[in-house]
Design an enzyme around this catalytic site. Structure first.
Site, PDB file in Angstrom:
ATOM      1  N   HIS A  87       0.826  -1.222   0.000  1.00  0.00           N
ATOM      2  CA  HIS A  87       0.000   0.000   0.000  1.00  0.00           C
ATOM      3  C   HIS A  87       0.855   1.266   0.000  1.00  0.00           C
ATOM      4  O   HIS A  87       0.688   2.111  -0.898  1.00  0.00           O
ATOM      5  CB  HIS A  87      -0.965  -0.024   1.186  1.00  0.00           C
ATOM      6  CG  HIS A  87      -1.709   1.261   1.383  1.00  0.00           C
ATOM      7  ND1 HIS A  87      -2.617   1.738   0.460  1.00  0.00           N
ATOM      8  CD2 HIS A  87      -1.663   2.185   2.393  1.00  0.00           C
ATOM      9  CE1 HIS A  87      -3.106   2.890   0.896  1.00  0.00           C
ATOM     10  NE2 HIS A  87      -2.536   3.181   2.067  1.00  0.00           N
ATOM     11  N   HIS A 111       3.740   7.006   5.638  1.00  0.00           N
ATOM     12  CA  HIS A 111       2.526   7.681   6.087  1.00  0.00           C
ATOM     13  C   HIS A 111       1.679   6.840   7.032  1.00  0.00           C
ATOM     14  O   HIS A 111       0.870   7.379   7.792  1.00  0.00           O
ATOM     15  CB  HIS A 111       1.697   8.152   4.888  1.00  0.00           C
ATOM     16  CG  HIS A 111       0.909   7.078   4.209  1.00  0.00           C
ATOM     17  ND1 HIS A 111       1.421   6.311   3.192  1.00  0.00           N
ATOM     18  CD2 HIS A 111      -0.355   6.645   4.394  1.00  0.00           C
ATOM     19  CE1 HIS A 111       0.499   5.466   2.768  1.00  0.00           C
ATOM     20  NE2 HIS A 111      -0.586   5.643   3.484  1.00  0.00           N
ATOM     21  N   GLU A 115       0.669   5.495  12.490  1.00  0.00           N
ATOM     22  CA  GLU A 115      -0.722   5.118  12.751  1.00  0.00           C
ATOM     23  C   GLU A 115      -0.877   3.632  13.053  1.00  0.00           C
ATOM     24  O   GLU A 115      -1.648   3.246  13.937  1.00  0.00           O
ATOM     25  CB  GLU A 115      -1.576   5.501  11.535  1.00  0.00           C
ATOM     26  CG  GLU A 115      -3.050   5.173  11.673  1.00  0.00           C
ATOM     27  CD  GLU A 115      -3.820   5.588  10.435  1.00  0.00           C
ATOM     28  OE1 GLU A 115      -4.721   4.842  10.033  1.00  0.00           O
ATOM     29  OE2 GLU A 115      -3.504   6.662   9.869  1.00  0.00           O
ATOM     30  N   ASP A 116      -0.140   2.771  12.339  1.00  0.00           N
ATOM     31  CA  ASP A 116      -0.394   1.330  12.407  1.00  0.00           C
ATOM     32  C   ASP A 116       0.743   0.510  13.002  1.00  0.00           C
ATOM     33  O   ASP A 116       0.632  -0.711  13.090  1.00  0.00           O
ATOM     34  CB  ASP A 116      -0.687   0.793  10.989  1.00  0.00           C
ATOM     35  CG  ASP A 116      -1.969   1.376  10.409  1.00  0.00           C
ATOM     36  OD1 ASP A 116      -2.861   1.739  11.208  1.00  0.00           O
ATOM     37  OD2 ASP A 116      -2.078   1.478   9.175  1.00  0.00           O
ATOM     38  N   ASP A 176      -3.342   8.354  -1.198  1.00  0.00           N
ATOM     39  CA  ASP A 176      -3.720   7.259  -0.300  1.00  0.00           C
ATOM     40  C   ASP A 176      -5.161   6.827  -0.565  1.00  0.00           C
ATOM     41  O   ASP A 176      -5.459   5.635  -0.669  1.00  0.00           O
ATOM     42  CB  ASP A 176      -3.546   7.715   1.143  1.00  0.00           C
ATOM     43  CG  ASP A 176      -4.130   6.727   2.138  1.00  0.00           C
ATOM     44  OD1 ASP A 176      -3.486   5.688   2.366  1.00  0.00           O
ATOM     45  OD2 ASP A 176      -5.228   6.993   2.665  1.00  0.00           O
TER      46      ASP A 176
END
Length: 742
Positions: A87, A111, A115-116, A176
């Site tokens: 991704h 990016h 967050e993950d 994205d």
């Protein structure tokens, strides 16, 4: 960002570039990073695309970012079973093909790490610097655990605020979302629809405003396929049927190439097929589609001057459709777009649309802000003097959005207002009287201009001039208008459209008097002398404010939020009754019946007409009325025409030798404390006696005064009218022309 699985209907990549097997790249990533002396194989396509736009780019930082992203996402998979690293790789490749610079690509690779994964912003900052850290933070979602249902709107608020300082944040977000929309097929239908709806309402308008047409058009088609599947299939079938018959634009394109070649103009002529949603809209608008409706001709040249040379040749050698011509080179659109648009008639009468632009214009038209590279790079090593970054897109919409979102503290209000604001897909530019300029959405009114210029200070707006004429605050502005906003405590003077002359005529202000009748203001039921203290009888200022009707005229969120906030904080304003119908409240002194005129009717009673109150040396005429009296009118008085139409013979009239005269003046003003006192002081200073004075009840802050004055000499009338106009708050003074409306 949310990772979705590959959709079978995903569009193929740009022609001329080898298709990429994201699954293979993801598995290659699992084998571990490459040696330090070369880039990892998995980002080879990204490196090739990046070097095509930036030959001297330093790719080592990309390799370093990829290694961190791959290691942090290792063990994570998308719902399709692909390694998650595919991704960020795909998002980075989208941006690389558009021409994004190295910092943006580095941030796009990282990016999702904060967050993950366990990677922190501090780690990103330490490894890649403040700029990359800022971009990554800008696109990082807020946790639902902390924000609940407000997580999505607050995430967009955070992202938009970050975009206000660096537009590259939104570039990464758009890429994205594009990849997630391409790979949305394995999600539940209801989730597909929810994501497509947000994309339609928020992301596509943002892509349009940032000029990234390449992303916008593909997002539109992907959303179209999800939200209107039947129409999408019908459109796809129509396009497939046309493809089998061959493109009908080929002969016209060849004629254009030959015409330009014979004219000695070097140009590239290509056929640009319409995307699915564009074909669908054209079909709804035109009904039956012809072959030329499925595409446009794009003419690319080297210089701006060549664009107009091409236009001249096309309009000379083909039949132009003049109504289709638009010049976005001389007047670029708010999203950086520049091009000439025209249309010509083909051999069979079919209309062919033509776009003419330079290669650089085309690059910007496709990639928008992404094509700017690093828009914040110092020029010749010099940072901006004020320390702030200039907005590279020059859009008023972004600064307006950042302003009103501060007032929309409630997430639901912000989310609803954001969608409504982004639904306005056109922008106009209006000029201010002081030489400034405002960018406003199409359909904006004077109310919107007031809040855009003055913020909360616009609560005191009591009127406006548009292109020099008084206008209502509800007036819809158009591109190129000049606007002057009139505030409650600002001195207002009527423009001098012409001198009164020695005769004291008011024809110079007649044009303004019509606009004055239409003026719409905010404070209702105000005393023209101000609010008086019942105990002391002293005038006190009252703060003007918007009326609820302003909400009907406001189009911008900033104006609506500010007005609603003021009304909520001042609930007593909602209970003020509207002003009653105008009835003269007269303060009348004794009247004198002497007329300084000589008529040809012996022993007749003579009186000056109250509808026009003539004074020397006005051209006058008289008419005999009931009882044998002669009424004297100014020659241009409307009553003269009515009398003549009725067949009444005029009576010869001449002025006598007495210098005194009587005249009726109308003064239009905005209500303010001490206005009546100031006007009567000016009249007294001029040596005039007030025979009668009517002050009508205010209507929406507009006050009308009627004065009948006895002047010692008619020659002083022009100076008196000028002095009355100079009183702050008075916007027009004119001679009586007709009976005032009750």
């Amino acid at each position: 960002m949310s990772a979705e699985a590959t959709s079978p209907g995903a569009r193929s990549r740009r022609r001329g570039r080898t298709s990429i097997d994201l699954r293979r790249l993801g598995r290659a990533a699992l084998l571990g990073p490459a040696s330090r002396d070369r880039l990892p194989d998995a980002i080879g396509h990204v490196a090739d695309a990046h070097r095509a736009h930036h030959p001297d780019a330093d790719l080592l930082v990309l390799g370093k970012a990829y290694v961190l992203a791959e290691m942090s996402h290792r063990g994570q998979f998308r719902k399709s079973g692909e390694p998650y690293i595919t991704h960020p790789l795909a998002v980075t490749l989208i941006l690389a093909e558009l021409g994004a610079e190295t910092t943006t690509l580095t941030a796009s690779l990282l990016h999702d790490t904060v967050e993950d994964t366990d990677v922190t912003l501090d780690q990103v900052r330490a490894e890649f610097g403040d700029e990359v850290c800022y971009l990554v933070d800008g696109v990082t979602k807020l946790e639902k655990v902390d924000y609940g249902a407000a997580a999505e709107p607050e995430t967009f608020r955070k992202m938009l605020v970050a975009t206000g300082n660096d537009v590259r944040v939104m570039s990464i977000k758009l890429a994205d979302r594009l990849h997630n929309m391409r790979t949305l097929g394995v999600m539940r239908p209801e989730k597909q629809e929810r994501i497509a709806k947000v994309t339609h309402d928020v992301l596509i308008p943002l892509a349009e405003r940032l000029g990234v047409q390449a992303l916008k058009t593909e997002l539109e088609d992907l959303v179209f396929a999800i939200l209107q599947p039947q129409e999408y299939e019908r459109t796809r079938t129509v396009i497939a049927d046309v493809a089998t018959t061959g493109p009908s634009l080929d002969p016209v394109a060849e004629d254009v190439r030959r015409t330009l070649r014979e004219a000695g103009i070097t140009a590239e002529v290509v056929i640009r097929p319409r995307h699915f949603l564009s074909v669908h809209r054209a079909r709804l608008k035109r009904g039956e589609m012809r072959g030329t409706d499925f595409g446009r001709l794009l003419v690319l040249v080297g210089e701006d001057a060549d664009c107009y040379a091409v236009l001249g040749e096309l309009h000379t050698c083909f039949t132009p459709v003049i109504s289709e011509f638009k010049d976005f080179i001389a007047a670029p659109k708010y999203n950086l777009y520049q091009s000439l648009h025209t249309a010509v008639a083909g051999p069979d009468g079919a209309v062919v649309e033509v776009l003419i632009r330079t290669h650089q214009m085309h690059k910007v038209a496709e990639a928008g802000v992404v094509a700017l590279g690093n828009p914040y790079a110092p020029v010749d090593g010099a940072e901006p003097a004020d320390g702030e970054r200039a907005d590279p897109t020059r859009p008023g919409w972004l600064s307006r959005l950042l302003e009103w979102q501060e007032s929309a503290t409630d997430p639901d209000t912000f989310w609803t207002t954001l969608r409504a604001d982004l639904a306005e897909d056109r922008e106009i530019s209006v000029f201010l009287a002081d030489g400034g300029m405002l960018g406003l959405p199409a359909g904006a009114t004077c109310v919107d201009a007031a809040y855009a210029q003055h913020g909360d200070g616009a609560h005191g707006c009591i009127g406006a001039r548009v292109n020099g004429r008084l206008a209502t605050l509800s007036t819809v502005l158009v591109d190129g208008d000049t606007v002057q906003l009139l505030l409650a405590h600002s001195p207002v003077q009527a423009p001098r459209n012409g001198p009164e002359g020695d005769r004291g005529d008011s024809t110079g202000s007649a044009g303004d008097s019509k606009g004055a009748e239409d003026i719409h203001v905010g404070r209702r039921g105000a005393d023209p002398e101000g609010t008086r203290d019942p105990a002391h009888g002293q005038p006190q200022d009252t703060a003007p404010g918007p009326s609820p009707e302003w909400l009907d005229h406001a189009r911008t969120p900033a104006a609506r939020i500010a007005i609603a906030g003021w009304l909520a904080a001042n609930p007593e304003s909602l209970g003020v009754p509207a002003a009653p119908p105008r009835t003269p409240g007269a303060v009348t002194a004794g009247r004198r019946g002497v007329a300084n005129v000589v008529v040809d009717v012996p022993e007749a009673t003579v009186r000056l007409a109250g509808c026009c109150t003539p004074v020397p040396p006005d051209a006058v005429t008289g008419f005999t009325v009931r009882g044998g009296a002669v009424t004297v009118h100014r020659a241009e008085c409307p009553a003269v025409g009515r009398m003549t139409a009725l067949g009444r013979p005029p009576v010869a009239v001449s002025w006598g030798d007495e210098p005194e005269c009587r005249v009726t003046l109308y003064a239009e003003s905005f209500g303010r404390p001490r206005l009546l006192a100031d006007l009567t002081e000016v009249i007294a200073t001029a040596g005039a006696a007030i025979v009668s004075a009517n002050v009508e009840p205010p209507s929406e802050q507009r006050v009308r005064h009627t004065y009948t004055l006895q002047l010692p000499d008619a020659a002083g009338l022009p100076g008196l009218m000028r002095a009355m106009r100079d009183v702050p708050g008075v916007f027009d003074v004119r001679r009586a022309q007709h009976e005032p409306a009750p």
